[in-house]
Design an enzyme around this catalytic site. Structure first.
Site, mmCIF file in Angstrom:
data_model
loop_
_atom_site.group_PDB
_atom_site.id
_atom_site.type_symbol
_atom_site.label_atom_id
_atom_site.label_comp_id
_atom_site.label_asym_id
_atom_site.label_seq_id
_atom_site.Cartn_x
_atom_site.Cartn_y
_atom_site.Cartn_z
ATOM 1 N N ASP A 193 -5.300 22.954 -8.837
ATOM 2 C CA ASP A 193 -3.943 23.351 -8.507
ATOM 3 C C ASP A 193 -3.870 24.801 -8.040
ATOM 4 O O ASP A 193 -3.070 25.142 -7.170
ATOM 5 C CB ASP A 193 -3.030 23.161 -9.727
ATOM 6 C CG ASP A 193 -2.775 21.683 -10.024
ATOM 7 O OD1 ASP A 193 -2.989 20.854 -9.122
ATOM 8 O OD2 ASP A 193 -2.371 21.371 -11.153
ATOM 9 N N ASN B 77 5.952 26.829 -7.172
ATOM 10 C CA ASN B 77 6.078 26.252 -8.510
ATOM 11 C C ASN B 77 7.242 26.855 -9.278
ATOM 12 O O ASN B 77 8.166 26.139 -9.656
ATOM 13 C CB ASN B 77 4.789 26.463 -9.313
ATOM 14 C CG ASN B 77 3.839 25.290 -9.234
ATOM 15 O OD1 ASN B 77 4.101 24.319 -8.527
ATOM 16 N ND2 ASN B 77 2.736 25.373 -9.937
#
Length: 248
Positions: free
Chosen positions: A30, A103
């Site tokens: 990620d 995010n």
């Protein structure tokens, strides 16, 4: 590294070559995906993530299934999903800075040993202040990251909203606030003793600011395009990844 490929039919990525690229293939975890997203999102090229990390919430599949996924892409059996991003404006007496968060945007006490006093407005409506180590605003994509660890909800890809979650609040786990993506949030904080706290973007860039700084968060006009071969099963795949990540 480029010298290793100079005899092959390859070229370095730049603005000129971006027009010839259909998909950006990201190999890694990620962190690698987010790093690539921050670096190349302005080129508006869809990303395909193949995970070689531990869980890979942001990737389409793990590396062992890469041949199957790539075959689907080559056969045009894929879709391109659009991810909403956050525009973060940091305003102080020194001026302002703007960032894009994929995010989350995190307001945190940083080096201050005591909790922050956090004040927040949503759609210009004043919320009661609270004491916590910090607060975060997460996208649907980022809801499976730090937000989930704080006790916040998992937002599925097909909802048009963001979420605010407190970090280690004095009163225990505070309820998260899910708000419409068309709304905006204003956050300020007071750090006792040091007079400084930090704004962290995607766990990557950390900006130290003074008391009195205002942080404005809203939906960005920029987007991230992500390749998926799962169609309507994409949300089920995300839930499975999150569940497996917790039991491993």
């Amino acid at each position: 590294m480029y010298d290793s490929f100079k005899d092959m039919n390859v070229s370095c990525f730049d603005e000129e070559t971006s027009d010839t690229i259909d998909i950006l293939l990201v190999l890694g975890g990620d962190g690698t995906f987010l790093s690539a997203a921050h670096k190349y999102y302005k080129y508006h090229i869809p990303y395909l993530g193949l995970n070689s990390g531990r869980v890979g919430y942001l990737s389409e599949e793990n590396m062992e299934n890469s041949i199957k996924i790539i075959d689907k892409v080559l056969d045009n059996r894929y879709q391109v999903e659009t991810k909403s991003l956050l525009s973060v404006k940091i305003v102080s007496d020194q001026g302002y800075q703007k960032r894009i968060a994929f995010n989350e945007a995190i307001i945190h006490r940083g080096q201050c040993m005591k909790m922050l006093k956090v004040d927040m407005k949503i759609r210009d409506q004043i919320m009661d202040h609270f004491y916590a180590d910090g607060v975060l605003v997460a996208t649907t994509m980022g809801s499976s990251a730090y937000n989930l660890s704080t006790g916040g909800p998992l937002l599925l890809d097909n909802v048009n909203c963001f979420v605010i979650s407190s970090i280690c609040s004095q009163s225990g786990i505070m309820p998260s606030i899910v708000f419409n993506a068309d709304d905006h949030v204003e956050i300020s904080a007071v750090a006792p003793e040091t007079g400084k706290f930090v704004v962290n973007i995607d766990g990557n860039e950390q900006i130290e600011v003074n008391n009195g700084t205002q942080i404005y968060v809203k939906k960005s006009s920029e987007i991230l395009q992500v390749v998926t071969t799962y169609k309507e099963k994409k949300n089920i795949n995300l839930i499975t990844k999150v569940f497996n990540g917790y039991i491993k």
